[in-house]
Write a protein that holds these residues in place. Sequence first.
Motif, PDB file in Angstrom:
ATOM      1  N   SER A 110       0.837  -1.204   0.000  1.00  0.00           N
ATOM      2  CA  SER A 110       0.000   0.000   0.000  1.00  0.00           C
ATOM      3  C   SER A 110       0.869   1.251   0.000  1.00  0.00           C
ATOM      4  CB  SER A 110      -0.931  -0.004   1.210  1.00  0.00           C
ATOM      5  OG  SER A 110      -0.190  -0.067   2.417  1.00  0.00           O
ATOM      6  N   GLY A 114       1.375   6.424   6.495  1.00  0.00           N
ATOM      7  CA  GLY A 114       0.029   6.029   6.889  1.00  0.00           C
ATOM      8  C   GLY A 114       0.020   5.104   8.082  1.00  0.00           C
ATOM      9  N   LYS A 139       4.843   2.122   9.361  1.00  0.00           N
ATOM     10  CA  LYS A 139       3.480   2.649   9.504  1.00  0.00           C
ATOM     11  C   LYS A 139       3.059   2.596  10.968  1.00  0.00           C
ATOM     12  CE  LYS A 139       1.508   1.507   4.922  1.00  0.00           C
ATOM     13  NZ  LYS A 139       2.688   1.167   4.118  1.00  0.00           N
ATOM     14  N   ARG A 167      -4.229   2.836   5.792  1.00  0.00           N
ATOM     15  CA  ARG A 167      -3.913   2.115   4.567  1.00  0.00           C
ATOM     16  C   ARG A 167      -4.480   0.696   4.569  1.00  0.00           C
ATOM     17  NH1 ARG A 167      -2.954   6.764   3.498  1.00  0.00           N
ATOM     18  NH2 ARG A 167      -0.871   7.676   3.285  1.00  0.00           N
TER      19      ARG A 167
END
Length: 418
Positions: A110, A114, A139, A167
């Motif tokens: 992804s 995020g 992340k 995400r």
Amino acid sequence: MSAFSLDLMTDVRARFAHVENCPFQGPRIFFENAGGALTLKSVAETSAKFAAIPDNQGRDNPAAHALVDLIRQAKLDMADFFHPNGGQFFVGESGTELIFRLVRTAVMGSAPDGVVIGSTVEHPASRSAATHWAEKAGKGYISVPHDDATGSVSPEAYASLMTPEVRVATILHTSPVTGIANDVKGIAAAIRQVTPDAFIIVDGIQHASHGHIDIAAYDIDGYVVSPYKVFSRHGYGVAWVSDRMTALPLEQLTGGPRDTWEMGTRDTGAYATFSNVVHYLDWLGTRHSDSPNRRTRIEAAGAAIRAHEWTLTQAMLHGTGNLRGIAELPSVTILGGVDNSKREGLVCFALGQTPAGDIVSHLNARGIRTHIRKADHYSGNILTPLGLEAAVRVSMCHYNSIEEVNQFLAAMNDLADD
């Protein structure tokens, strides 16, 4: 009232192995279905048949062609059971392994930065995968707290912590500790409202044996089950992935097909045994529907399973005849609450100062198989907030009977009266 007549219950139980007898213990009542459901006799027969076949797919011979056809048919059978909208099915080592693989693919593939979001009610399979790969990818991780009283997490709880930076999201369909289902469709909608492009992966392992699955209605990207918990056998897991998941960078053999998730030679017997499960549910559906549509019959089977298991759990909680229900015993704690419409075939409880291990041993001595859940890495997320070190899990499926519940209640009433 049960959706199963006496004659139908007899027919249902005749299709499963070791319903009333354990090969190691002798006669017993099996209330440990959350640890692994009973196995269809057809699954055992199919497993033995394919274990003896030396041929593999991908060759130009009659056996190889037949194996490819069986796998193709099994995927069509899976589609009737799961009801997806596009995407593809594949098998892996186990449900846990597949959850890790799907989460890894989504998190690493992804958009950078995020966050990943999940909830505290989840099994460690999805929680561990999400936190591990979020850290590897740099992340963040958002942990949505579940409601201790209901043993579940709500769409509103997810919505309150959602951010456009999400995400990847994980959702637990049903808890293997409380037996309480979560609103997958509602949670997915809450996620999509804020982050439409998030990859959503669902752990359906505990839910799969208890009735209805409708992937097309959920708007998700991955759904995983462990077939040994849905009347098949150990040794494989089943995953469905959306086309957008497949478009992410995948771990594949160099030069191989771009859209495949499968690695190495597939176990045709695994696929064939899942077909056995779908055939069984179709048969059960014919006892509750005269529809010519197979999916409709499978949905009818799911509704009947849900209704019968609800009868069993209500009897267990509230008693039958002169037998007190679990909820009526002194100093009892019922995980998820006594009156919870999301309960799926499972009652988990603690009884005052009586150690959970002693209760399990007492029931074992009476020929009743249950299980202790401890406040460890598997169940501490549920038990510790309730101040419990352990609890007794009594998990049923549609082949269990009200007579078995009565025997369980008699044993528990005797224990409570000592």
